[in-house]
Enzyme design. Structure first.
Site, short mmCIF file in Angstrom:
data_model
loop_
_atom_site.label_atom_id
_atom_site.label_comp_id
_atom_site.label_asym_id
_atom_site.label_seq_id
_atom_site.Cartn_x
_atom_site.Cartn_y
_atom_site.Cartn_z
CG HIS A 62 29.77 29.51 43.08
ND1 HIS A 62 30.85 28.67 43.22
CD2 HIS A 62 30.28 30.73 42.77
CE1 HIS A 62 31.97 29.35 42.99
NE2 HIS A 62 31.65 30.61 42.72
CE LYS A 72 25.77 23.92 44.81
NZ LYS A 72 26.71 25.04 44.99
CE1 TYR A 132 30.52 22.10 45.87
CE2 TYR A 132 32.47 20.98 45.10
CZ TYR A 132 31.86 22.10 45.60
OH TYR A 132 32.59 23.25 45.81
CG ASP A 168 34.12 32.87 43.07
OD1 ASP A 168 33.18 32.78 42.25
OD2 ASP A 168 34.65 31.87 43.60
#
Length: 176
Positions: A62, A72, A132, A168
């Site tokens: 992603h 991130k 995250y 996905d």
């Protein structure tokens, strides 16, 4: 914190430095000054947790496009994961190359992923949790992905994934 550079510009594996005593240890996992000193994005817009029931769960790959690209900082807080990033920056000398690192609750390593990278992971243990820190808010209109097994990248996974979302699985071949 020890910032361990990779061959990818702006991508770091980060090891917490432990200050030990009779109680255990203390360690920083985030310091705005340390990140800024290296020219890394220090914006913190949101934090997320991904809990995964089964070993072999794959999430990814992603990313978000402009104007909501995101950096991130990722760590595994329970269990273990095989964390993978793909450089999707057209101007980069490592364009379409991938990098992987094992993140575990025990090794406490983190990975800083700059804007322009696809990201995903494969759980190596049941009940794995990933934390995250994100530099941008989730923007559904800018959310994108590439398939974990797309031949454009030839990612080597340590095992065959057993649990993957339909979303996905259905990303088209990467043509970039």
């Amino acid at each position: 914190m020890k910032f361990l550079p990779t061959q990818f510009d702006g991508l770091y594996v980060i090891e917490p430095e432990k200050m030990k005593d009779e109680r255990g240890f203390f360690s920083r996992t985030w310091c705005q000054q340390e990140f800024a000193k290296r020219g890394l994005n220090t914006d913190l817009a949101q934090c997320n947790i991904s809990f995964n029931y089964w070993r072999g769960t794959l999430r990814g790959m992603h990313y978000q496009v402009a104007p909501h690209e995101e950096a991130k900082l990722v760590r595994c807080t329970a269990g273990s994961i095989h964390d993978v990033v793909i450089d999707l920056r057209l101007e980069s000398k490592t364009y379409k190359k991938w990098f992987a690192v094992e993140l575990t609750a025990g090794n406490r390593k983190m990975i800083y992923i700059p804007e322009g990278f696809g990201h995903g992971f494969l759980t190596l243990q049941d009940n794995s949790e990933v934390f995250y820190q994100m530099s941008a808010f989730y923007a559904p209109t800018c959310a994108r992905g590439v398939r974990f097994n797309d031949p454009a990248f030839s990612i080597e996974w340590p095992m065959k994934p057993s649990t993957i979302s339909n979303k996905d699985l259905q990303y088209p071949d990467f043509l970039g």
